[in-house]
Design an enzyme around this catalytic site. Structure first.
Site, PDB file in Angstrom:
ATOM      1  N   LYS A 165     -28.018 -37.399  60.995  1.00 30.07           N
ATOM      2  CA  LYS A 165     -28.155 -37.289  59.634  1.00 30.07           C
ATOM      3  C   LYS A 165     -26.460 -36.347  59.266  1.00 30.07           C
ATOM      4  O   LYS A 165     -26.997 -36.701  57.854  1.00 30.07           O
ATOM      5  CB  LYS A 165     -29.036 -36.095  59.694  1.00 30.07           C
ATOM      6  CG  LYS A 165     -30.862 -36.856  60.130  1.00 30.07           C
ATOM      7  CD  LYS A 165     -31.703 -35.438  59.655  1.00 30.07           C
ATOM      8  CE  LYS A 165     -32.753 -36.262  60.479  1.00 30.07           C
ATOM      9  NZ  LYS A 165     -33.790 -35.164  61.018  1.00 30.07           N
ATOM     10  N   ASP A 218     -16.805 -32.322  67.886  1.00 27.34           N
ATOM     11  CA  ASP A 218     -16.847 -31.678  68.399  1.00 27.34           C
ATOM     12  C   ASP A 218     -16.491 -31.606  70.127  1.00 27.34           C
ATOM     13  O   ASP A 218     -15.249 -31.699  70.533  1.00 27.34           O
ATOM     14  CB  ASP A 218     -18.336 -30.612  68.326  1.00 27.34           C
ATOM     15  CG  ASP A 218     -18.617 -29.784  68.961  1.00 27.34           C
ATOM     16  OD1 ASP A 218     -18.328 -28.387  69.089  1.00 27.34           O
ATOM     17  OD2 ASP A 218     -20.085 -29.445  69.272  1.00 27.34           O
ATOM     18  N   GLU A 241     -18.530 -39.989  60.533  1.00 24.39           N
ATOM     19  CA  GLU A 241     -18.971 -38.563  61.083  1.00 24.39           C
ATOM     20  C   GLU A 241     -18.691 -37.867  60.418  1.00 24.39           C
ATOM     21  O   GLU A 241     -17.887 -37.480  59.876  1.00 24.39           O
ATOM     22  CB  GLU A 241     -18.588 -38.124  62.769  1.00 24.39           C
ATOM     23  CG  GLU A 241     -19.815 -39.105  63.652  1.00 24.39           C
ATOM     24  CD  GLU A 241     -20.224 -38.078  64.311  1.00 24.39           C
ATOM     25  OE1 GLU A 241     -21.587 -37.918  62.982  1.00 24.39           O
ATOM     26  OE2 GLU A 241     -20.544 -37.861  65.888  1.00 24.39           O
ATOM     27  N   ASP A 242     -19.800 -36.444  60.720  1.00 17.45           N
ATOM     28  CA  ASP A 242     -20.069 -34.851  60.019  1.00 17.45           C
ATOM     29  C   ASP A 242     -18.418 -34.140  60.334  1.00 17.45           C
ATOM     30  O   ASP A 242     -17.534 -33.763  60.199  1.00 17.45           O
ATOM     31  CB  ASP A 242     -21.055 -34.759  58.976  1.00 17.45           C
ATOM     32  CG  ASP A 242     -21.610 -34.275  61.284  1.00 17.45           C
ATOM     33  OD1 ASP A 242     -21.398 -35.006  62.037  1.00 17.45           O
ATOM     34  OD2 ASP A 242     -22.739 -33.500  61.048  1.00 17.45           O
ATOM     35  N   PHE A 273     -19.556 -22.039  63.818  1.00 15.29           N
ATOM     36  CA  PHE A 273     -20.518 -23.067  63.532  1.00 15.29           C
ATOM     37  C   PHE A 273     -20.753 -23.193  62.062  1.00 15.29           C
ATOM     38  O   PHE A 273     -20.933 -21.957  61.500  1.00 15.29           O
ATOM     39  CB  PHE A 273     -21.478 -22.907  64.106  1.00 15.29           C
ATOM     40  CG  PHE A 273     -23.250 -22.713  64.046  1.00 15.29           C
ATOM     41  CD1 PHE A 273     -22.870 -24.613  65.125  1.00 15.29           C
ATOM     42  CD2 PHE A 273     -23.965 -23.330  63.404  1.00 15.29           C
ATOM     43  CE1 PHE A 273     -23.801 -25.218  64.914  1.00 15.29           C
ATOM     44  CE2 PHE A 273     -24.705 -24.065  63.453  1.00 15.29           C
ATOM     45  CZ  PHE A 273     -24.524 -25.388  63.985  1.00 15.29           C
ATOM     46  N   ASP A 320     -26.077 -29.242  59.524  1.00 11.11           N
ATOM     47  CA  ASP A 320     -27.304 -27.869  59.077  1.00 11.11           C
ATOM     48  C   ASP A 320     -27.467 -27.074  60.658  1.00 11.11           C
ATOM     49  O   ASP A 320     -26.382 -27.460  61.786  1.00 11.11           O
ATOM     50  CB  ASP A 320     -29.165 -28.819  59.905  1.00 11.11           C
ATOM     51  CG  ASP A 320     -28.709 -29.317  61.541  1.00 11.11           C
ATOM     52  OD1 ASP A 320     -27.800 -30.441  61.791  1.00 11.11           O
ATOM     53  OD2 ASP A 320     -30.078 -28.873  62.199  1.00 11.11           O
ATOM     54  N   LYS A 358     -13.679 -29.930  64.920  1.00 15.55           N
ATOM     55  CA  LYS A 358     -13.364 -28.535  65.965  1.00 15.55           C
ATOM     56  C   LYS A 358     -12.028 -29.175  66.920  1.00 15.55           C
ATOM     57  O   LYS A 358     -13.598 -29.104  68.115  1.00 15.55           O
ATOM     58  CB  LYS A 358     -14.713 -28.846  65.820  1.00 15.55           C
ATOM     59  CG  LYS A 358     -14.533 -27.023  66.173  1.00 15.55           C
ATOM     60  CD  LYS A 358     -16.404 -26.251  66.738  1.00 15.55           C
ATOM     61  CE  LYS A 358     -17.092 -26.905  65.845  1.00 15.55           C
ATOM     62  NZ  LYS A 358     -18.512 -25.744  65.878  1.00 15.55           N
ATOM     63  N   ARG A 398     -28.666 -28.743  55.118  1.00 15.08           N
ATOM     64  CA  ARG A 398     -27.762 -29.451  55.048  1.00 15.08           C
ATOM     65  C   ARG A 398     -27.687 -30.166  53.248  1.00 15.08           C
ATOM     66  O   ARG A 398     -26.790 -30.404  52.884  1.00 15.08           O
ATOM     67  CB  ARG A 398     -28.717 -30.458  55.444  1.00 15.08           C
ATOM     68  CG  ARG A 398     -28.682 -30.896  56.359  1.00 15.08           C
ATOM     69  CD  ARG A 398     -29.128 -32.387  56.931  1.00 15.08           C
ATOM     70  NE  ARG A 398     -29.898 -32.752  58.182  1.00 15.08           N
ATOM     71  CZ  ARG A 398     -29.504 -32.979  59.511  1.00 15.08           C
ATOM     72  NH1 ARG A 398     -27.679 -32.577  59.883  1.00 15.08           N
ATOM     73  NH2 ARG A 398     -30.377 -32.465  60.449  1.00 15.08           N
TER      74      ARG A 398
HETATM   75  P1  IMP Z   1     -20.055 -33.832  69.490  1.00 17.56           P
HETATM   76  O1  IMP Z   1     -20.722 -34.884  70.427  1.00 17.56           O
HETATM   77  O2  IMP Z   1     -19.601 -32.303  70.183  1.00 17.56           O
HETATM   78  O3  IMP Z   1     -18.862 -34.333  68.663  1.00 17.56           O
HETATM   79  O4  IMP Z   1     -20.878 -33.299  68.417  1.00 17.56           O
HETATM   80  C1  IMP Z   1     -21.090 -34.532  67.546  1.00 17.56           C
HETATM   81  C2  IMP Z   1     -22.473 -33.935  66.432  1.00 17.56           C
HETATM   82  O5  IMP Z   1     -22.810 -32.187  66.903  1.00 17.56           O
HETATM   83  C3  IMP Z   1     -21.717 -33.719  65.154  1.00 17.56           C
HETATM   84  O6  IMP Z   1     -22.075 -35.291  64.684  1.00 17.56           O
HETATM   85  C4  IMP Z   1     -22.834 -32.936  64.376  1.00 17.56           C
HETATM   86  O7  IMP Z   1     -23.984 -33.220  64.309  1.00 17.56           O
HETATM   87  C5  IMP Z   1     -22.178 -32.094  66.098  1.00 17.56           C
HETATM   88  N1  IMP Z   1     -21.902 -30.331  65.723  1.00 17.56           N
HETATM   89  C6  IMP Z   1     -20.655 -30.082  66.218  1.00 17.56           C
HETATM   90  N2  IMP Z   1     -20.276 -29.427  65.972  1.00 17.56           N
HETATM   91  C7  IMP Z   1     -21.316 -28.341  64.459  1.00 17.56           C
HETATM   92  C8  IMP Z   1     -21.183 -27.391  63.564  1.00 17.56           C
HETATM   93  O8  IMP Z   1     -20.179 -26.273  63.761  1.00 17.56           O
HETATM   94  N3  IMP Z   1     -22.598 -27.521  62.721  1.00 17.56           N
HETATM   95  C9  IMP Z   1     -23.309 -28.249  63.048  1.00 17.56           C
HETATM   96  N4  IMP Z   1     -23.647 -29.631  63.797  1.00 17.56           N
HETATM   97  C10 IMP Z   1     -22.237 -29.250  64.325  1.00 17.56           C
END
Ligand code: IMP
Length: 183
Positions: A48, A108, A104-105, A158, A165, A137, A171
């Site tokens: 989302k 991480d 993607e938002d 965070f 969210d 990140k 959001r």
């Molecule tokens: P990854 O697979 O660890 O790279 O994470 C991706 C998903 O984790 C993102 O699409 C976000 O929905 C969520 N996410 C990662 N960091 C944050 C944050 O700081 N705040 C909120 N959601 C996050």
């Protein structure tokens, strides 16, 4: 595991509405230039979290655009990635030989980005796949992957707002904020 003070009263602005607006224009230009002029772009909005980013980004494109939506979850109700991706809805049309933009938002750990990029290449055989995230990140990376394009780099915070969210909330904020580490 880092503990954040998730009280809304302590939320600090990291990127204002205006900063995001300006960044998106710049980012959209770079992204569009990476695709052949006038060819269709299939934009994949990863729900989302990228709902706001994706909706605003595509407004800047002049190539013909089709939008698709997929849903993945990795955070649950926590502030750390669970490393356990849940593919909730990956229904897509035939993307063979198409130009695909995954939106993607935030990247991480990079596990979602790795999963999606591999999935598209292996399963859908598109002509081209470009991956963009609003936020990067870098310090949290576990998978060896970098987005082709991103808006802002964030350190170990965070963040919430503008689609992102915490436990389903925030959001709708028009800016991106962060919760300070609990003292
Ligand atoms: P990854 O697979 O660890 O790279 O994470 C991706 C998903 O984790 C993102 O699409 C976000 O929905 C969520 N996410 C990662 N960091 C944050 C944050 O700081 N705040 C909120 N959601 C996050």
């Amino acid at each position: 595991m880092t503990d954040y003070d998730t009280n809304i009263k302590n939320l600090k602005v990291l990127f204002s509405e205006n900063e995001i607006k300006n960044k998106l224009k710049e980012l959209a230009e770079k992204i569009e230039k990476s695709f052949p002029q006038n060819e269709d772009i299939y934009v994949i909005c990863v729900l989302k979290g990228s709902v706001m980013f994706c909706a605003d980004l595509v407004k800047h494109f002049s190539n013909p655009v089709q939008m698709e939506f997929i849903r993945i979850s990795s955070y649950g109700n926590e502030t750390k990635s669970s490393n356990n991706l849940q593919a909730i809805d990956l229904t897509l049309p035939n993307l063979e030989d198409k130009n695909v933009l995954i939106v993607e938002d935030i990247i991480d750990t990079g596990l979602t980005a790795r999963f999606l990029t591999d999935l598209f290449k292996i399963k859908h055989h598109p002509k081209k796949v470009v991956f963009t995230a609003l936020l990067n990140k870098k310090c949290a990376r576990q998978a060896e992957i970098e987005p082709d394009f991103y808006g802002f780099e964030v350190d170990d915070k965070f963040v919430v707002g503008y689609g992102l969210d915490y436990k389903g909330y925030y959001r709708n904020l028009p800016y991106i904020g962060y919760f300070p580490i609990q003292s």
